[in-house]
Design a protein around this motif. Sequence first.
Motif, PDB file in Angstrom:
ATOM      1  N   THR A   1       0.845  -1.186   0.000  1.00  0.00           N
ATOM      2  CA  THR A   1       0.000   0.000   0.000  1.00  0.00           C
ATOM      3  C   THR A   1       0.880   1.235   0.000  1.00  0.00           C
ATOM      4  OG1 THR A   1      -1.740  -1.164   1.205  1.00  0.00           O
ATOM      5  CG2 THR A   1      -1.820   1.239   1.212  1.00  0.00           C
ATOM      6  N   LEU A   2       0.771   2.021  -1.060  1.00  0.00           N
ATOM      7  CA  LEU A   2       1.522   3.253  -1.172  1.00  0.00           C
ATOM      8  C   LEU A   2       0.605   4.433  -0.912  1.00  0.00           C
ATOM      9  CD1 LEU A   2       3.547   2.658  -4.478  1.00  0.00           C
ATOM     10  CD2 LEU A   2       4.341   2.306  -2.138  1.00  0.00           C
ATOM     11  N   SER A   3       1.132   5.447  -0.278  1.00  0.00           N
ATOM     12  CA  SER A   3       0.405   6.713  -0.211  1.00  0.00           C
ATOM     13  C   SER A   3       0.473   7.370  -1.580  1.00  0.00           C
ATOM     14  CB  SER A   3       1.035   7.624   0.833  1.00  0.00           C
ATOM     15  OG  SER A   3       2.323   8.053   0.391  1.00  0.00           O
ATOM     16  N   TRP A   4      -0.384   8.370  -1.802  1.00  0.00           N
ATOM     17  CA  TRP A   4      -0.322   9.100  -3.054  1.00  0.00           C
ATOM     18  C   TRP A   4       1.052   9.744  -3.220  1.00  0.00           C
ATOM     19  CZ3 TRP A   4      -0.510  10.506  -7.708  1.00  0.00           C
ATOM     20  CH2 TRP A   4      -0.196  11.817  -8.115  1.00  0.00           C
TER      21      TRP A   4
ATOM     22  N   ARG B   1       3.332   9.110  -6.383  1.00  0.00           N
ATOM     23  CA  ARG B   1       3.720  10.264  -7.210  1.00  0.00           C
ATOM     24  C   ARG B   1       5.228  10.336  -7.378  1.00  0.00           C
ATOM     25  NH1 ARG B   1       3.078  14.915  -3.595  1.00  0.00           N
ATOM     26  NH2 ARG B   1       5.139  14.138  -2.988  1.00  0.00           N
ATOM     27  N   ASP B   2       5.958  10.132  -6.285  1.00  0.00           N
ATOM     28  CA  ASP B   2       7.411  10.268  -6.339  1.00  0.00           C
ATOM     29  C   ASP B   2       8.071   9.123  -7.102  1.00  0.00           C
ATOM     30  OD1 ASP B   2       7.152  12.607  -4.948  1.00  0.00           O
ATOM     31  OD2 ASP B   2       7.774  11.755  -3.008  1.00  0.00           O
ATOM     32  N   ARG B   3       7.359   8.020  -7.273  1.00  0.00           N
ATOM     33  CA  ARG B   3       7.877   6.918  -8.095  1.00  0.00           C
ATOM     34  C   ARG B   3       7.553   7.121  -9.576  1.00  0.00           C
ATOM     35  NH1 ARG B   3       6.910   1.036  -5.129  1.00  0.00           N
ATOM     36  NH2 ARG B   3       7.852   1.562  -3.120  1.00  0.00           N
ATOM     37  N   VAL B   4       6.355   7.614  -9.854  1.00  0.00           N
ATOM     38  CA  VAL B   4       5.861   7.637 -11.230  1.00  0.00           C
ATOM     39  C   VAL B   4       6.129   8.967 -11.918  1.00  0.00           C
ATOM     40  CG1 VAL B   4       3.798   7.406 -12.681  1.00  0.00           C
ATOM     41  CG2 VAL B   4       4.104   5.912 -10.688  1.00  0.00           C
ATOM     42  N   VAL B   5       5.885  10.055 -11.234  1.00  0.00           N
ATOM     43  CA  VAL B   5       6.104  11.391 -11.824  1.00  0.00           C
ATOM     44  C   VAL B   5       7.471  11.874 -11.368  1.00  0.00           C
ATOM     45  CG1 VAL B   5       5.093  13.655 -12.209  1.00  0.00           C
ATOM     46  CG2 VAL B   5       3.615  11.738 -11.610  1.00  0.00           C
ATOM     47  N   ALA B   6       8.491  11.279 -11.924  1.00  0.00           N
ATOM     48  CA  ALA B   6       9.863  11.509 -11.465  1.00  0.00           C
ATOM     49  C   ALA B   6      10.818  11.282 -12.628  1.00  0.00           C
ATOM     50  CB  ALA B   6      10.189  10.555 -10.312  1.00  0.00           C
ATOM     51  N   GLU B   7      12.065  11.639 -12.405  1.00  0.00           N
ATOM     52  CA  GLU B   7      13.111  11.325 -13.389  1.00  0.00           C
ATOM     53  C   GLU B   7      13.459   9.844 -13.285  1.00  0.00           C
ATOM     54  OE1 GLU B   7      13.863  13.225 -15.656  1.00  0.00           O
ATOM     55  OE2 GLU B   7      13.472  15.255 -14.948  1.00  0.00           O
TER      56      GLU B   7
ATOM     57  N   ALA C   1       1.842  11.243 -21.827  1.00  0.00           N
ATOM     58  CA  ALA C   1       1.929  10.851 -20.418  1.00  0.00           C
ATOM     59  C   ALA C   1       1.440   9.421 -20.208  1.00  0.00           C
ATOM     60  CB  ALA C   1       1.126  11.820 -19.563  1.00  0.00           C
ATOM     61  N   ILE C   2       0.348   9.047 -20.834  1.00  0.00           N
ATOM     62  CA  ILE C   2      -0.139   7.661 -20.707  1.00  0.00           C
ATOM     63  C   ILE C   2       0.891   6.703 -21.283  1.00  0.00           C
ATOM     64  CG2 ILE C   2      -1.866   6.044 -21.601  1.00  0.00           C
ATOM     65  CD1 ILE C   2      -3.954   8.225 -21.191  1.00  0.00           C
ATOM     66  N   TRP C   3       1.438   7.018 -22.417  1.00  0.00           N
ATOM     67  CA  TRP C   3       2.501   6.217 -23.029  1.00  0.00           C
ATOM     68  C   TRP C   3       3.660   6.043 -22.054  1.00  0.00           C
ATOM     69  CZ3 TRP C   3       6.105   8.590 -27.251  1.00  0.00           C
ATOM     70  CH2 TRP C   3       6.832   7.585 -27.908  1.00  0.00           C
ATOM     71  N   GLY C   4       4.002   7.113 -21.353  1.00  0.00           N
ATOM     72  CA  GLY C   4       5.108   7.052 -20.404  1.00  0.00           C
ATOM     73  C   GLY C   4       4.802   6.235 -19.167  1.00  0.00           C
ATOM     74  N   VAL C   5       3.607   6.408 -18.606  1.00  0.00           N
ATOM     75  CA  VAL C   5       3.239   5.664 -17.405  1.00  0.00           C
ATOM     76  C   VAL C   5       3.088   4.182 -17.717  1.00  0.00           C
ATOM     77  CG1 VAL C   5       1.470   5.351 -15.636  1.00  0.00           C
ATOM     78  CG2 VAL C   5       2.178   7.663 -16.292  1.00  0.00           C
ATOM     79  N   GLU C   6       2.509   3.869 -18.878  1.00  0.00           N
ATOM     80  CA  GLU C   6       2.249   2.461 -19.209  1.00  0.00           C
ATOM     81  C   GLU C   6       3.520   1.683 -19.523  1.00  0.00           C
ATOM     82  OE1 GLU C   6      -0.448   0.740 -18.969  1.00  0.00           O
ATOM     83  OE2 GLU C   6      -1.881   2.354 -18.560  1.00  0.00           O
TER      84      GLU C   6
ATOM     85  N   ASN D   1      -7.617   3.689 -16.737  1.00  0.00           N
ATOM     86  CA  ASN D   1      -7.217   2.974 -15.520  1.00  0.00           C
ATOM     87  C   ASN D   1      -8.005   3.574 -14.367  1.00  0.00           C
ATOM     88  OD1 ASN D   1      -5.880   2.210 -13.076  1.00  0.00           O
ATOM     89  ND2 ASN D   1      -4.018   1.765 -14.229  1.00  0.00           N
ATOM     90  N   ASN D   2      -8.843   2.779 -13.759  1.00  0.00           N
ATOM     91  CA  ASN D   2      -9.778   3.268 -12.737  1.00  0.00           C
ATOM     92  C   ASN D   2      -9.082   3.437 -11.389  1.00  0.00           C
ATOM     93  OD1 ASN D   2     -12.125   4.096 -11.484  1.00  0.00           O
ATOM     94  ND2 ASN D   2     -12.899   2.019 -11.197  1.00  0.00           N
ATOM     95  N   SER D   3      -8.142   4.375 -11.358  1.00  0.00           N
ATOM     96  CA  SER D   3      -7.370   4.657 -10.148  1.00  0.00           C
ATOM     97  C   SER D   3      -7.147   6.154 -10.063  1.00  0.00           C
ATOM     98  CB  SER D   3      -6.020   3.921 -10.194  1.00  0.00           C
ATOM     99  OG  SER D   3      -5.098   4.508  -9.299  1.00  0.00           O
ATOM    100  N   THR D   4      -7.482   6.749  -8.930  1.00  0.00           N
ATOM    101  CA  THR D   4      -7.231   8.174  -8.759  1.00  0.00           C
ATOM    102  C   THR D   4      -5.740   8.473  -8.804  1.00  0.00           C
ATOM    103  OG1 THR D   4      -9.273   8.507  -7.505  1.00  0.00           O
ATOM    104  CG2 THR D   4      -7.533  10.140  -7.203  1.00  0.00           C
ATOM    105  N   TYR D   5      -4.911   7.597  -8.237  1.00  0.00           N
ATOM    106  CA  TYR D   5      -3.469   7.787  -8.325  1.00  0.00           C
ATOM    107  C   TYR D   5      -3.035   7.887  -9.792  1.00  0.00           C
ATOM    108  CZ  TYR D   5      -2.614   6.404  -3.378  1.00  0.00           C
ATOM    109  OH  TYR D   5      -2.567   6.318  -2.009  1.00  0.00           O
ATOM    110  N   TYR D   6      -3.519   6.968 -10.603  1.00  0.00           N
ATOM    111  CA  TYR D   6      -3.145   6.931 -12.021  1.00  0.00           C
ATOM    112  C   TYR D   6      -3.586   8.211 -12.719  1.00  0.00           C
ATOM    113  CZ  TYR D   6      -2.766   5.143 -16.827  1.00  0.00           C
ATOM    114  OH  TYR D   6      -2.440   4.968 -18.150  1.00  0.00           O
ATOM    115  N   VAL D   7      -4.826   8.628 -12.471  1.00  0.00           N
ATOM    116  CA  VAL D   7      -5.360   9.841 -13.094  1.00  0.00           C
ATOM    117  C   VAL D   7      -4.488  11.044 -12.748  1.00  0.00           C
ATOM    118  CG1 VAL D   7      -7.319  11.443 -13.075  1.00  0.00           C
ATOM    119  CG2 VAL D   7      -7.728   8.982 -13.200  1.00  0.00           C
ATOM    120  N   LEU D   8      -4.154  11.191 -11.484  1.00  0.00           N
ATOM    121  CA  LEU D   8      -3.334  12.318 -11.057  1.00  0.00           C
ATOM    122  C   LEU D   8      -1.920  12.241 -11.641  1.00  0.00           C
ATOM    123  CD1 LEU D   8      -4.376  12.553  -7.297  1.00  0.00           C
ATOM    124  CD2 LEU D   8      -5.095  14.045  -9.164  1.00  0.00           C
ATOM    125  N   ALA D   9      -1.355  11.056 -11.669  1.00  0.00           N
ATOM    126  CA  ALA D   9      -0.007  10.901 -12.212  1.00  0.00           C
ATOM    127  C   ALA D   9       0.027  11.274 -13.692  1.00  0.00           C
ATOM    128  CB  ALA D   9       0.497   9.475 -12.006  1.00  0.00           C
TER     129      ALA D   9
END
Length: 324
Positions: A73-76, A80-86, A119-124, A306-314
């Motif tokens: 279980t990760l916090s937002w 965020r710091d894992r996905v929206v990062a360098e 962004a979706i291309w990058g996250v996926e 992707n039905n995830s608020t984390y995903y949407v925000l990222a």
Amino acid sequence: MGATRRVVLGALPAVAAAAGARAASQPFERWLSELRAEARAQGISAATIQGALSGIAPIQRVIELDRRQPEVTLSWAQYRDRVVAEPRIGNGRKAFAENRALLAAVEQRFGVAARTVTAIWGVETNYGATMGGFPVVQALATLAYDGRRSAYFRGELLNALRILDQGHIRKERMLGSWAGAMGQPQFMPGSFLAYAVDFDGDGRRDIWDSRADALGSIGNYLRRAGAWRPGGPWGFEVTLPPRFPIGEADGRTMRPLSSWASAGVRPADGGRMPAGDMPAAIAAPDGAAGQAFVLFPNAQAVRRYNNSTYYVLAVGLLSDRVGG
């Protein structure tokens, strides 16, 4: 990112559900023989069935991954710091610049913002770099036979055979995640059949090796499945007033933006709340002490991917950084 979330085409026939219920109770070869008969009855050619299903066996690693998914279980803020990062941000800016003309063409055709597609291309798949190395047909056959969600995966296996039968990709190149999500957009086979497009015009929908087809398919998915609003924003960070009813910050409850403004919600940058009554939701996934955001209908379109608020925000935050 939640590989089995994608849409499945149509209802599974009763025979599939019945076969799924008894799948792992019979030898794999007998189960596979029944599947071959079902595929043939659904119009898939004998040559495709023979080529795709010959010599396959359950993949033990797929079963292990399905049964032992980590319960982390990760916090937002951690997510965020894992996905929206360098290096994802820097690589995204480079990918956005290098594919500017293609992304502009996708945006022109589907109305979906080029930065959101990027962004979706990058996250996926990290811009196509990490698509997964499991043979999709064999992985789906493993999951369909194993029995835990056999009806769902049986349907997706039949969809994968249809894709092969239509000539979009060779079996050897049909690689993906352990759960069958495929190509640069990580579509399940049912979503491929529903939303993948031949954007480069070569007669095939190739989301593996054709960047044009992959990015065009993301745009088509958001436009059709997510009801994207061309030209609209996804959202922005806000601050919540003291004693804001945090249960209302679920990321889904849509109200006129003016209603949230009247409740004391303000942009985090200190500016004024935009005027108007555009539908909007408030998301505060880490509670009152964490970040909060306004989410507009285009953010809800991303939720269909992707039905995830984390995903949407990222995706929203990454889109701001790669396309700025």
